[in-house]
Scaffold this active site. Structure first.
Site, PDB file in Angstrom:
ATOM      1  N   ARG A   1       0.951  -1.153  -0.072  1.00 19.30           N
ATOM      2  CA  ARG A   1       0.001  -0.008   0.046  1.00 19.30           C
ATOM      3  C   ARG A   1       0.939   1.201  -0.015  1.00 19.30           C
ATOM      4  O   ARG A   1       1.229   1.838  -1.233  1.00 19.30           O
ATOM      5  CB  ARG A   1      -0.905  -0.249   1.134  1.00 19.30           C
ATOM      6  CG  ARG A   1      -2.108   0.922   1.103  1.00 19.30           C
ATOM      7  CD  ARG A   1      -1.828   2.293   1.418  1.00 19.30           C
ATOM      8  NE  ARG A   1      -1.424   2.605   2.790  1.00 19.30           N
ATOM      9  CZ  ARG A   1      -0.585   3.701   3.464  1.00 19.30           C
ATOM     10  NH1 ARG A   1      -0.528   4.663   2.549  1.00 19.30           N
ATOM     11  NH2 ARG A   1      -0.236   3.788   4.649  1.00 19.30           N
ATOM     12  N   ASP A   2       1.659   1.712   0.919  1.00 24.50           N
ATOM     13  CA  ASP A   2       2.442   2.614   1.234  1.00 24.50           C
ATOM     14  C   ASP A   2       3.586   2.709   0.080  1.00 24.50           C
ATOM     15  O   ASP A   2       3.934   4.022  -0.304  1.00 24.50           O
ATOM     16  CB  ASP A   2       2.701   2.951   2.634  1.00 24.50           C
ATOM     17  CG  ASP A   2       3.048   4.235   3.127  1.00 24.50           C
ATOM     18  OD1 ASP A   2       3.088   5.207   2.192  1.00 24.50           O
ATOM     19  OD2 ASP A   2       3.109   4.553   4.198  1.00 24.50           O
TER      20      ASP A   2
ATOM     21  N   HIS B   1       4.235   3.860  13.035  1.00 23.79           N
ATOM     22  CA  HIS B   1       4.507   3.882  11.768  1.00 23.79           C
ATOM     23  C   HIS B   1       5.511   5.013  11.330  1.00 23.79           C
ATOM     24  O   HIS B   1       5.176   6.289  11.481  1.00 23.79           O
ATOM     25  CB  HIS B   1       3.057   4.055  10.774  1.00 23.79           C
ATOM     26  CG  HIS B   1       3.377   4.258   9.285  1.00 23.79           C
ATOM     27  ND1 HIS B   1       2.538   3.331   8.654  1.00 23.79           N
ATOM     28  CD2 HIS B   1       3.831   5.061   8.560  1.00 23.79           C
ATOM     29  CE1 HIS B   1       2.869   3.803   7.292  1.00 23.79           C
ATOM     30  NE2 HIS B   1       3.515   5.065   7.347  1.00 23.79           N
TER      31      HIS B   1
ATOM     32  N   HIS C   1       8.905   6.618   8.738  1.00 23.33           N
ATOM     33  CA  HIS C   1       9.492   6.800   7.573  1.00 23.33           C
ATOM     34  C   HIS C   1      10.927   7.038   7.744  1.00 23.33           C
ATOM     35  O   HIS C   1      11.267   7.744   8.813  1.00 23.33           O
ATOM     36  CB  HIS C   1       8.656   7.866   6.630  1.00 23.33           C
ATOM     37  CG  HIS C   1       7.494   7.313   6.157  1.00 23.33           C
ATOM     38  ND1 HIS C   1       7.488   7.177   4.618  1.00 23.33           N
ATOM     39  CD2 HIS C   1       6.357   7.084   6.602  1.00 23.33           C
ATOM     40  CE1 HIS C   1       6.113   6.552   4.497  1.00 23.33           C
ATOM     41  NE2 HIS C   1       5.441   6.406   5.441  1.00 23.33           N
TER      42      HIS C   1
ATOM     43  N   CYS D   1       4.667   9.169   0.956  1.00 21.94           N
ATOM     44  CA  CYS D   1       3.469   9.802   0.747  1.00 21.94           C
ATOM     45  C   CYS D   1       3.707  10.820  -0.619  1.00 21.94           C
ATOM     46  O   CYS D   1       4.494  11.750  -0.504  1.00 21.94           O
ATOM     47  CB  CYS D   1       3.080  10.831   1.852  1.00 21.94           C
ATOM     48  SG  CYS D   1       1.487  11.690   1.516  1.00 21.94           S
TER      49      CYS D   1
HETATM   50  N1  COA Z   1     -12.902   5.266  -3.719  1.00 22.20           N
HETATM   51  C1  COA Z   1     -12.923   5.517  -5.107  1.00 22.20           C
HETATM   52  N2  COA Z   1     -13.376   6.588  -5.623  1.00 22.20           N
HETATM   53  C2  COA Z   1     -13.587   7.660  -4.984  1.00 22.20           C
HETATM   54  C3  COA Z   1     -13.646   7.644  -3.134  1.00 22.20           C
HETATM   55  C4  COA Z   1     -13.192   6.331  -2.977  1.00 22.20           C
HETATM   56  N3  COA Z   1     -12.974   6.069  -1.573  1.00 22.20           N
HETATM   57  N4  COA Z   1     -13.762   8.644  -2.802  1.00 22.20           N
HETATM   58  C5  COA Z   1     -14.026   9.689  -3.816  1.00 22.20           C
HETATM   59  N5  COA Z   1     -14.069   8.756  -4.864  1.00 22.20           N
HETATM   60  C6  COA Z   1     -14.326   9.211  -6.496  1.00 22.20           C
HETATM   61  C7  COA Z   1     -15.876   9.901  -6.604  1.00 22.20           C
HETATM   62  O1  COA Z   1     -16.683   9.103  -6.668  1.00 22.20           O
HETATM   63  C8  COA Z   1     -15.771  10.944  -7.701  1.00 22.20           C
HETATM   64  O2  COA Z   1     -15.677  10.382  -8.818  1.00 22.20           O
HETATM   65  P1  COA Z   1     -16.075  10.979 -10.184  1.00 22.20           P
HETATM   66  O3  COA Z   1     -14.970  12.189 -10.438  1.00 22.20           O
HETATM   67  O4  COA Z   1     -15.756   9.752 -11.194  1.00 22.20           O
HETATM   68  O5  COA Z   1     -17.367  11.308 -10.003  1.00 22.20           O
HETATM   69  C9  COA Z   1     -14.292  11.543  -7.261  1.00 22.20           C
HETATM   70  O6  COA Z   1     -13.607  10.460  -6.697  1.00 22.20           O
HETATM   71  C10 COA Z   1     -14.133  12.562  -6.476  1.00 22.20           C
HETATM   72  O7  COA Z   1     -14.964  12.714  -5.365  1.00 22.20           O
HETATM   73  P2  COA Z   1     -14.894  13.659  -4.114  1.00 22.20           P
HETATM   74  O8  COA Z   1     -15.764  13.045  -3.054  1.00 22.20           O
HETATM   75  O9  COA Z   1     -15.193  14.911  -4.773  1.00 22.20           O
HETATM   76  O10 COA Z   1     -13.353  13.528  -3.507  1.00 22.20           O
HETATM   77  P3  COA Z   1     -12.253  14.468  -3.813  1.00 22.20           P
HETATM   78  O11 COA Z   1     -11.750  14.867  -5.089  1.00 22.20           O
HETATM   79  O12 COA Z   1     -12.703  15.586  -2.503  1.00 22.20           O
HETATM   80  O13 COA Z   1     -11.112  13.737  -2.983  1.00 22.20           O
HETATM   81  C11 COA Z   1     -10.443  11.692  -1.664  1.00 22.20           C
HETATM   82  C12 COA Z   1     -11.280  13.110  -1.695  1.00 22.20           C
HETATM   83  C13 COA Z   1     -10.399  11.318  -0.149  1.00 22.20           C
HETATM   84  C14 COA Z   1     -11.358  10.575  -2.345  1.00 22.20           C
HETATM   85  C15 COA Z   1      -9.325  11.653  -2.484  1.00 22.20           C
HETATM   86  O14 COA Z   1      -8.450  13.024  -2.098  1.00 22.20           O
HETATM   87  C16 COA Z   1      -8.355  10.616  -2.014  1.00 22.20           C
HETATM   88  O15 COA Z   1      -8.604   9.318  -2.597  1.00 22.20           O
HETATM   89  N6  COA Z   1      -7.086  10.755  -1.227  1.00 22.20           N
HETATM   90  C17 COA Z   1      -6.293   9.573  -1.030  1.00 22.20           C
HETATM   91  C18 COA Z   1      -4.838  10.045  -0.991  1.00 22.20           C
HETATM   92  C19 COA Z   1      -4.085   8.816  -0.535  1.00 22.20           C
HETATM   93  O16 COA Z   1      -4.103   7.982  -0.535  1.00 22.20           O
HETATM   94  N7  COA Z   1      -2.859   9.390   0.111  1.00 22.20           N
HETATM   95  C20 COA Z   1      -1.644   8.652   0.245  1.00 22.20           C
HETATM   96  C21 COA Z   1      -2.106   7.834   1.575  1.00 22.20           C
HETATM   97  S1  COA Z   1      -2.164   8.540   3.155  1.00 22.20           S
HETATM   98 ZN    ZN Z   2       3.373   6.011   5.502  1.00 21.91          ZN
END
Ligand code: COA
Ligand code: ZN
Length: 311
Positions: free
Chosen positions: A18-19, A210, A212, A243
Site C-alpha cells: 500500500r504505502d 508507523h 519513515h 506519501c
Molecule cells: N474510492 C473510489 N473513488 C472515490 C472515493 C473512494 N474512496 N472517494 C471519492 N471517489 C471518487 C468520487 O466518486 C468522484 O468520482 P467522479 O469524479 O468519477 O465522480 C471523485 O472520486 C471525486 O470525489 P470527491 O468526493 O469530490 O473526492 P475528492 O476529489 O474531494 O477527493 C479523496 C477526496 C479522499 C477521495 C481523495 O483525496 C483521495 O482518495 N485521497 C487519498 C490520498 C492517499 O491515498 N494518499 C496517500 C495515503 S495517506
Molecule cells: Zn507512511
C-alpha cells in the site's frame, strides 16, 4: 538491559503493497501484487495493509484495490487491512470483506487538505458515518493519526493534538490506533514521549507505530517506540514507499531491516527473515529500480564473508 520496558514480542505489519506501491511511477500489475501479498502472508507477518480504497484519480497505482483484496489467499491469523479515507472507501472495503479498515486523517490541517482534500472536522464527520456503517459488520477499525510527529506544511504537532485525535477516534468506537510519522520528521525522544503519553491516556488500547526513514531516524524511532511499550510496528519490504502528497517524502522503514534489528536485540517478531529477504530481492526487478533496504545489500550480521587473505 537496553530495553527494560520493551515487550518481548513485537508484531510486524507489512505496508509495502500500500504505502510502497502507491507512489511507484509505473503501475505494478495486479497479478504481481497478489503473488507478493500471498508470499508475504507465509512469512509470519501479523498484518498486511493490502491496498487502499481511495480515489483512483488520487492514487492510480491502487485502482485495482477490490480485485487484489478479493483475489489474495488469506492465511488464518493474518489481519488483512486496507486504508480508507471516506464513506465511499469504507463501502468498497466492506464489499471485499477486509478484516480491518484503517481510517486515516492527518492532524496537520494542511496535509489533510492536500492528501484527503478535507479539513480535519470533515474527516472526523466521515469517520463517524463510517462507524455507523460498519457497526453490524465483522470488521475491525484502526484509526491512523497521520503527521503525528510533524506536518510538512504546519510543522511540529503538539502532543495535545495527538491526544485529541486519539480521543476522538476511540470515542466513536475505533478499536486501535496508529501513530504515523508520515514524512519522517519524528525523533526518538519525541516518539518515546508521545507513545508513553498515548499509552498512559488510553490504557489497553492497541497502538501501532508507523515510521519513515526520510531523515535517517526510522529504526531509532522504532527502538524508542518499543521501549515505550509499543508492540506493533508498520514497515515496508525493501524500505519502499512515501506519501505522494508530501514533497521529498521517502521510504518507510524497511521490514527486513527492522526484523533483523529487533531479533538481534532479543525481541521476537515471529517473522522468517530469510523468507522476507528472498521477497525483497525480487523487488528491484518488479519495480524497475533499486530499493533502500540495507540488510539486503550487506547480508545478515551473522553472515561471514570470505576473508581475502585466505583466498
Ligand atoms: N474510492 C473510489 N473513488 C472515490 C472515493 C473512494 N474512496 N472517494 C471519492 N471517489 C471518487 C468520487 O466518486 C468522484 O468520482 P467522479 O469524479 O468519477 O465522480 C471523485 O472520486 C471525486 O470525489 P470527491 O468526493 O469530490 O473526492 P475528492 O476529489 O474531494 O477527493 C479523496 C477526496 C479522499 C477521495 C481523495 O483525496 C483521495 O482518495 N485521497 C487519498 C490520498 C492517499 O491515498 N494518499 C496517500 C495515503 S495517506
Ligand atoms: Zn507512511
Amino acid at each position: 538491559m537496553l530495553f527494560e520496558h520493551a515487550p518481548r514480542r513485537v508484531c510486524l505489519n507489512e505496508v509495502s503493497v500500500r504505502d510502497g506501491f502507491q507512489s511507484e511511477a509505473v503501475f505494478v500489475p495486479t497479478e504481481d501484487k497478489i503473488r507478493l501479498i500471498d508470499a508475504l502472508s507465509a512469512t509470519g507477518l501479523a498484518r498486511i495493509e493490502v491496498t487502499s480504497f481511495v480515489s483512483p484519480k488520487a492514487i492510480p497505482n491502487l485502482r485495482d484495490a477490490a480485485e487484489v483484496m478479493q483475489a489474495i489467499t488469506r492465511v488464518p491469523g493474518v489481519i488483512y487491512t486496507a486504508l480508507v479515507p471516506n464513506e465511499k472507501g469504507a463501502e468498497r472495503a466492506l464489499a471485499c470483506a477486509a478484516d480491518e479498515i484503517n481510517l486515516v486523517m492527518s492532524i496537520g490541517e494542511r496535509h489533510n487538505l492536500a492528501n484527503m482534500r478535507m479539513r480535519c472536522d470533515q474527516s472526523l464527520a466521515q469517520f463517524r458515518n463510517i462507524m455507523k456503517l460498519v457497526a453490524a459488520a465483522p470488521v475491525r477499525v484502526n484509526g491512523t493519526i497521520a503527521t503525528a510527529f510533524g506536518c510538512p506544511f504546519d510543522g511540529e504537532q503538539p502532543l495535545d493534538r495527538v491526544l485529541w485525535a486519539a480521543g476522538e477516534y476511540l470515542a466513536m468506537g475505533m478499536h486501535s490506533l496508529t501513530l504515523a510519522d508520515t514524512t519522517g520528521m519524528g525523533h526518538p525522544q519525541q516518539v518515546a514521549d508521545f507513545c508513553r503519553a498515548v499509552r498512559t491516556a488510553f490504557p489497553g488500547v492497541p497502538v501501532t507505530a508507523h515510521f519513515h526513514n526520510t531523515r535517517g531516524m526510522g529504526l531509532a524511532n522504532v527502538l524508542a517506540a518499543v521501549d515505550a511499550g509499543v508492540d506493533s510496528i508498520d514497515a515496508s519490504l525493501g524500505g519502499i514507499g512515501g506519501c505522494p502528497y508530501a514533497p521529498g517524502a521517502t521510504g518507510n522503514i524497511c521490514t527486513e531491516d527492522t526484523v533483523h534489528m529487533l531479533e538481534a536485540c532479543g525481541i521476537d517478531t515471529g517473522v522468517d527473515l530469510d523468507a522476507l529477504l528472498d521477497l525483497a530481492r525480487e523487488l528491484p526487478t518488479l519495480l524497475g529500480h533499486p530499493v533502500p533496504g540495507q540488510v539486503l545489500q550487506a547480508g545478515k550480521r551473522t553472515q561471514r564473508q570470505a576473508c581475502p587473505e585466505a583466498a
